[in-house]
Design an enzyme around this catalytic site. Sequence first.
Site, short mmCIF file in Angstrom:
data_model
loop_
_atom_site.label_atom_id
_atom_site.label_comp_id
_atom_site.label_asym_id
_atom_site.label_seq_id
_atom_site.Cartn_x
_atom_site.Cartn_y
_atom_site.Cartn_z
N ASP A 64 0.47 -1.08 -0.29
CA ASP A 64 0.18 -0.09 -0.39
C ASP A 64 0.86 1.52 0.18
O ASP A 64 2.44 1.44 0.78
CB ASP A 64 -0.67 0.38 1.19
CG ASP A 64 -2.43 -0.86 1.33
OD1 ASP A 64 -2.15 -1.73 0.10
OD2 ASP A 64 -2.81 -0.75 2.35
N HIS A 207 3.32 -2.43 3.54
CA HIS A 207 3.44 -0.43 2.92
C HIS A 207 4.46 -0.42 2.16
O HIS A 207 5.98 -0.80 2.78
CB HIS A 207 3.10 -0.11 3.87
CG HIS A 207 2.19 -0.06 4.84
ND1 HIS A 207 1.29 -0.86 5.91
CD2 HIS A 207 0.71 0.67 4.60
CE1 HIS A 207 0.76 -1.38 5.70
NE2 HIS A 207 -0.04 0.09 5.11
#
Length: 259
Positions: A64, A207
């Site tokens: 992400d 992430h």
Amino acid sequence: MKRSILALIMAISMTISAGCGNSEKPAETTQATTAAETTSTESTVKKLDYEVDPSKPVIALTFDDGPNTSTTKMVLDKLEKYGVRASFFLVGNNINDESAEIVKRAYDMGCEINNHSKTHGYMNSMTAEEIKSEVDFVSDKVVEITGEPTKFFRPPYIAVNETMYENIDMPFIAGFGCNDWDAKVTADERAKKTLEQAKDGAIILLHDAQGNLQTVTALDKIIPPLLEEGYQFVTVSELFEIKGKEISGSDTNLYSIVE
């Protein structure tokens, strides 16, 4: 949602190591059964091309908060090093001319490009029009870069409501996380938590935000052990296909695992 298609052609020369300050050299375990390469007029992008055996365990790495030209690039270097595919959930405001080239590299490698909203705001407090605008912005940008719209949506902060389900025509993806957005969580802690949560059909939530180098380092401690355990790394689309789950815009599940 209908999108106009404008393909942005590029290719980036690859280096094998990620340069993230980690001197450890893990075993060179690879998953690829074939090492095909996609060639352009200027340079070469390695295609992470391998067949997946549906009778064996599969897992989906997802990232992400990109794209960017630093951490995202390092993540791609690690994926290439180990010969595994992943999926990226993009924040629209992070897409610019330079980071778009990194997205194209990921796509050309065989990774999947998905949607994480334009602004990474709390969409469960937005109007229907604002929600549609957030999602359409990212999908349109991805179409410009790859020629394909996004297939899956990860809600920022995993905050959802009925208005979002009614106005976003993609399955919602959550995942098993390790709090890797928190700088106080070490690479070893991130890897340990990820390995503890690994299971057949799992979606791993990581992430690639700019500067998140400990997650880059953690990949050296996550990918080789899972490969040794027999896991096959797939995109979210491949995970749905292998598990016989339809990709439907009317789906109101929030997936961390596909069984």
